[in-house]
Design a protein around this motif. Structure first.
Motif, PDB file in Angstrom:
ATOM      1  N   ASP A 106      65.461  73.672  63.012  1.00  0.00           N
ATOM      2  CA  ASP A 106      64.203  73.217  62.423  1.00  0.00           C
ATOM      3  C   ASP A 106      63.785  73.995  61.177  1.00  0.00           C
ATOM      4  OD1 ASP A 106      63.507  75.617  63.557  1.00  0.00           O
ATOM      5  OD2 ASP A 106      61.985  74.811  64.905  1.00  0.00           O
ATOM      6  N   LYS A 107      64.725  74.739  60.578  1.00  0.00           N
ATOM      7  CA  LYS A 107      64.420  75.461  59.347  1.00  0.00           C
ATOM      8  C   LYS A 107      65.567  75.308  58.367  1.00  0.00           C
ATOM      9  CE  LYS A 107      61.598  79.025  61.600  1.00  0.00           C
ATOM     10  NZ  LYS A 107      61.444  80.479  61.864  1.00  0.00           N
ATOM     11  N   GLY A 108      65.246  75.463  57.068  1.00  0.00           N
ATOM     12  CA  GLY A 108      66.278  75.429  56.053  1.00  0.00           C
ATOM     13  C   GLY A 108      66.901  74.056  55.907  1.00  0.00           C
ATOM     14  N   ALA A 109      68.146  74.030  55.474  1.00  0.00           N
ATOM     15  CA  ALA A 109      68.888  72.793  55.270  1.00  0.00           C
ATOM     16  C   ALA A 109      70.357  73.085  55.524  1.00  0.00           C
ATOM     17  CB  ALA A 109      68.679  72.263  53.852  1.00  0.00           C
ATOM     18  N   TYR A 110      71.170  72.018  55.571  1.00  0.00           N
ATOM     19  CA  TYR A 110      72.601  72.177  55.777  1.00  0.00           C
ATOM     20  C   TYR A 110      73.321  71.153  54.921  1.00  0.00           C
ATOM     21  CZ  TYR A 110      76.718  73.807  58.312  1.00  0.00           C
ATOM     22  OH  TYR A 110      77.917  74.396  58.636  1.00  0.00           O
ATOM     23  N   LEU A 111      74.304  71.631  54.140  1.00  0.00           N
ATOM     24  CA  LEU A 111      75.104  70.753  53.292  1.00  0.00           C
ATOM     25  C   LEU A 111      76.445  70.473  53.954  1.00  0.00           C
ATOM     26  CD1 LEU A 111      74.551  72.370  49.766  1.00  0.00           C
ATOM     27  CD2 LEU A 111      73.233  70.541  50.853  1.00  0.00           C
ATOM     28  N   VAL A 112      76.830  69.206  53.950  1.00  0.00           N
ATOM     29  CA  VAL A 112      78.167  68.803  54.375  1.00  0.00           C
ATOM     30  C   VAL A 112      78.927  68.409  53.114  1.00  0.00           C
ATOM     31  CG1 VAL A 112      79.516  67.187  55.763  1.00  0.00           C
ATOM     32  CG2 VAL A 112      77.303  68.015  56.603  1.00  0.00           C
ATOM     33  N   HIS A 113      80.075  69.057  52.878  1.00  0.00           N
ATOM     34  CA  HIS A 113      80.812  68.941  51.621  1.00  0.00           C
ATOM     35  C   HIS A 113      82.197  68.353  51.902  1.00  0.00           C
ATOM     36  CE1 HIS A 113      82.678  70.238  47.825  1.00  0.00           C
ATOM     37  NE2 HIS A 113      81.456  70.391  47.359  1.00  0.00           N
ATOM     38  N   SER A 114      82.740  67.640  50.921  1.00  0.00           N
ATOM     39  CA  SER A 114      84.060  67.026  51.109  1.00  0.00           C
ATOM     40  C   SER A 114      85.147  68.064  51.364  1.00  0.00           C
ATOM     41  CB  SER A 114      84.423  66.179  49.884  1.00  0.00           C
ATOM     42  OG  SER A 114      84.468  66.971  48.710  1.00  0.00           O
ATOM     43  N   LYS A 115      84.991  69.263  50.813  1.00  0.00           N
ATOM     44  CA  LYS A 115      85.998  70.308  50.991  1.00  0.00           C
ATOM     45  C   LYS A 115      85.853  71.042  52.330  1.00  0.00           C
ATOM     46  CE  LYS A 115      88.145  69.882  47.016  1.00  0.00           C
ATOM     47  NZ  LYS A 115      89.587  69.547  46.914  1.00  0.00           N
ATOM     48  N   ASP A 116      84.927  70.590  53.155  1.00  0.00           N
ATOM     49  CA  ASP A 116      84.780  71.158  54.500  1.00  0.00           C
ATOM     50  C   ASP A 116      85.790  70.585  55.484  1.00  0.00           C
ATOM     51  OD1 ASP A 116      82.569  72.542  53.556  1.00  0.00           O
ATOM     52  OD2 ASP A 116      81.107  71.135  54.395  1.00  0.00           O
ATOM     53  N   PHE A 117      86.548  69.566  55.061  1.00  0.00           N
ATOM     54  CA  PHE A 117      87.405  68.848  56.003  1.00  0.00           C
ATOM     55  C   PHE A 117      88.878  68.962  55.635  1.00  0.00           C
ATOM     56  CE2 PHE A 117      83.243  66.850  56.124  1.00  0.00           C
ATOM     57  CZ  PHE A 117      82.990  66.811  57.485  1.00  0.00           C
ATOM     58  N   THR A 118      89.700  69.083  56.667  1.00  0.00           N
ATOM     59  CA  THR A 118      91.153  69.171  56.509  1.00  0.00           C
ATOM     60  C   THR A 118      91.820  68.233  57.508  1.00  0.00           C
ATOM     61  OG1 THR A 118      90.987  71.520  55.941  1.00  0.00           O
ATOM     62  CG2 THR A 118      93.145  70.722  56.577  1.00  0.00           C
ATOM     63  N   VAL A 119      92.836  67.517  57.048  1.00  0.00           N
ATOM     64  CA  VAL A 119      93.717  66.787  57.963  1.00  0.00           C
ATOM     65  C   VAL A 119      94.970  67.625  58.163  1.00  0.00           C
ATOM     66  CG1 VAL A 119      95.307  64.828  58.102  1.00  0.00           C
ATOM     67  CG2 VAL A 119      92.912  64.436  57.607  1.00  0.00           C
ATOM     68  N   ARG A 163      97.942  64.296  65.126  1.00  0.00           N
ATOM     69  CA  ARG A 163      97.249  64.683  63.900  1.00  0.00           C
ATOM     70  C   ARG A 163      95.810  65.082  64.217  1.00  0.00           C
ATOM     71  NH1 ARG A 163      99.367  60.662  59.051  1.00  0.00           N
ATOM     72  NH2 ARG A 163     101.600  60.967  59.456  1.00  0.00           N
ATOM     73  N   TYR A 164      95.282  65.984  63.374  1.00  0.00           N
ATOM     74  CA  TYR A 164      93.923  66.481  63.560  1.00  0.00           C
ATOM     75  C   TYR A 164      93.086  66.258  62.307  1.00  0.00           C
ATOM     76  CZ  TYR A 164      95.694  69.334  67.481  1.00  0.00           C
ATOM     77  OH  TYR A 164      96.267  69.775  68.638  1.00  0.00           O
ATOM     78  N   ILE A 165      91.784  66.041  62.507  1.00  0.00           N
ATOM     79  CA  ILE A 165      90.776  66.226  61.464  1.00  0.00           C
ATOM     80  C   ILE A 165      90.008  67.478  61.863  1.00  0.00           C
ATOM     81  CG2 ILE A 165      89.230  64.578  62.643  1.00  0.00           C
ATOM     82  CD1 ILE A 165      89.244  65.340  58.845  1.00  0.00           C
ATOM     83  N   ARG A 166      89.885  68.421  60.928  1.00  0.00           N
ATOM     84  CA  ARG A 166      89.232  69.692  61.249  1.00  0.00           C
ATOM     85  C   ARG A 166      88.044  69.931  60.322  1.00  0.00           C
ATOM     86  NH1 ARG A 166      92.621  75.247  61.242  1.00  0.00           N
ATOM     87  NH2 ARG A 166      92.757  74.823  59.001  1.00  0.00           N
ATOM     88  N   TYR A 167      86.933  70.328  60.913  1.00  0.00           N
ATOM     89  CA  TYR A 167      85.796  70.822  60.141  1.00  0.00           C
ATOM     90  C   TYR A 167      85.974  72.323  59.984  1.00  0.00           C
ATOM     91  CZ  TYR A 167      81.178  72.324  58.744  1.00  0.00           C
ATOM     92  OH  TYR A 167      80.149  72.914  58.056  1.00  0.00           O
ATOM     93  N   GLU A 168      86.056  72.772  58.726  1.00  0.00           N
ATOM     94  CA  GLU A 168      86.274  74.189  58.444  1.00  0.00           C
ATOM     95  C   GLU A 168      84.934  74.927  58.499  1.00  0.00           C
ATOM     96  OE1 GLU A 168      89.179  75.426  58.094  1.00  0.00           O
ATOM     97  OE2 GLU A 168      90.514  73.843  57.379  1.00  0.00           O
ATOM     98  N   THR A 169      84.800  75.813  59.454  1.00  0.00           N
ATOM     99  CA  THR A 169      83.565  76.584  59.594  1.00  0.00           C
ATOM    100  C   THR A 169      83.337  77.439  58.349  1.00  0.00           C
ATOM    101  OG1 THR A 169      83.982  76.711  61.964  1.00  0.00           O
ATOM    102  CG2 THR A 169      82.344  78.227  61.063  1.00  0.00           C
ATOM    103  N   PRO A 170      82.129  77.423  57.777  1.00  0.00           N
ATOM    104  CA  PRO A 170      81.863  78.293  56.624  1.00  0.00           C
ATOM    105  C   PRO A 170      82.164  79.749  56.944  1.00  0.00           C
ATOM    106  CG  PRO A 170      80.083  76.711  56.900  1.00  0.00           C
ATOM    107  CD  PRO A 170      80.961  76.570  58.107  1.00  0.00           C
ATOM    108  N   ALA A 171      82.585  80.502  55.937  1.00  0.00           N
ATOM    109  CA  ALA A 171      82.923  81.915  56.139  1.00  0.00           C
ATOM    110  C   ALA A 171      81.693  82.743  56.477  1.00  0.00           C
ATOM    111  CB  ALA A 171      83.605  82.476  54.899  1.00  0.00           C
ATOM    112  N   GLU A 172      80.509  82.250  56.100  1.00  0.00           N
ATOM    113  CA  GLU A 172      79.274  82.954  56.424  1.00  0.00           C
ATOM    114  C   GLU A 172      78.224  81.941  56.847  1.00  0.00           C
ATOM    115  OE1 GLU A 172      75.993  85.275  53.841  1.00  0.00           O
ATOM    116  OE2 GLU A 172      77.919  86.328  53.959  1.00  0.00           O
ATOM    117  N   LEU A 173      77.500  82.261  57.911  1.00  0.00           N
ATOM    118  CA  LEU A 173      76.462  81.384  58.449  1.00  0.00           C
ATOM    119  C   LEU A 173      75.200  82.196  58.696  1.00  0.00           C
ATOM    120  CD1 LEU A 173      78.704  79.504  61.004  1.00  0.00           C
ATOM    121  CD2 LEU A 173      77.483  78.383  59.144  1.00  0.00           C
ATOM    122  N   TRP A 174      74.153  81.911  57.950  1.00  0.00           N
ATOM    123  CA  TRP A 174      72.864  82.591  58.112  1.00  0.00           C
ATOM    124  C   TRP A 174      73.031  84.115  58.116  1.00  0.00           C
ATOM    125  CZ3 TRP A 174      73.971  78.264  61.284  1.00  0.00           C
ATOM    126  CH2 TRP A 174      73.240  77.119  60.961  1.00  0.00           C
ATOM    127  N   GLY A 175      73.846  84.605  57.197  1.00  0.00           N
ATOM    128  CA  GLY A 175      74.055  86.037  57.080  1.00  0.00           C
ATOM    129  C   GLY A 175      75.094  86.613  58.018  1.00  0.00           C
TER     130      GLY A 175
END
Length: 250
Positions: A129-142, A202-214
């Protein structure tokens, strides 16, 4: 989804910190994640996600994060969960309780071929319920299995989107959005490789950001395989998850 996972036990002090999730009421088949971030293959966290330039992830929001998990929670859904900072071990077995809470849910609806690309349609939901979250095309890998599984890369070839763009900007006021991402250059499925259930490994993978909320994401304490099996088609497949969420299918 209610956005909140049941408590987990984390065994300390051990080098490979692993969650042992209690199943929801009435569900006794859910096993604990076992991926430790060290083996090759689609579950490893090898820094690829941080080398793609602009990425998605949280924007603002003051959230105390001690642990992160990104995993399949349904045959079409990946969720990113956070746990609070660990307290001192309690009890003779050195276990501490961690409350896991879902912060992001990505549900896919189709994976359709378009020329040399595979286009994934889905819906993303922000569960904070705070901030925002961006979903980016480079977040995904096949991830496509190599013919020679002992090749460098753990037996998989990875494919990403050709274009870098923000697919969705999620906020507490508008927490859900549909999106579409085209993964470039994915070879066509070989009918000889189709399993009895219709999947091809085959997999579709969401790549976790290297940093999350610090919080810096560091396996093995943070378990982030973040992948689903897929098969090309205008509807998502109906194959159920394996009991082991870090290995969602064959």
């Amino acid at each position: 989804m209610n956005g909140t996972f049941p408590k987990a036990l984390l065994l300390l002090p051990v080098l490979l910190l692993t969650g042992c999730v209690s199943p929801p009421d009435g569900d006794e088949g859910q096993a604990a994640p076992s991926w430790d971030g060290t083996e090759d293959g689609p579950g490893r966290f090898d820094g690829v996600a941080t080398d793609r330039g602009e990425r998605g992830g949280p924007v603002g929001g003051d959230l105390e994060v001690g642990l992160v998990r990104t995993e399949a929670t349904a045959n079409d859904t990946i969720e990113l969960l956070t746990g609070g900072r660990l307290s001192e071990p309690a009890g003779d077995n050195g276990a501490v309780a961690v409350d896991w809470t879902s912060r992001l849910s990505i549900t896919f609806t189709s994976a359709e071929r378009s020329g040399d690309d595979v286009v994934f349609d889905g819906t993303a939901a922000y569960l904070y319920d705070k901030g925002a979250y961006l979903v980016h095309s480079k977040d995904f890998t096949v991830l496509v299995p190599d013919e020679e599984e002992d090749q460098e890369g753990g037996g998989f070839t990875s494919y990403t989107a050709a274009d870098g763009e923000v697919l969705a900007e999620l906020t507490p006021e508008e927490p859900t959005a549909d999106f579409s991402v085209a993964i470039a250059g994915v070879p066509e499925e070989d009918g000889a490789q189709v399993h009895e259930d219709g999947l091809t490994g085959r997999y579709i993978r969401y790549e976790t950001p290297a940093e999350l909320w610090g919080h810096t994401v560091e396996p093995p304490a943070d378990s982030v395989p973040g992948r689903l099996c897929y098969a090309e088609g205008d509807d998502w497949h109906g194959v159920e998850l394996f009991e082991q969420p870090s290995m969602p299918c064959g």
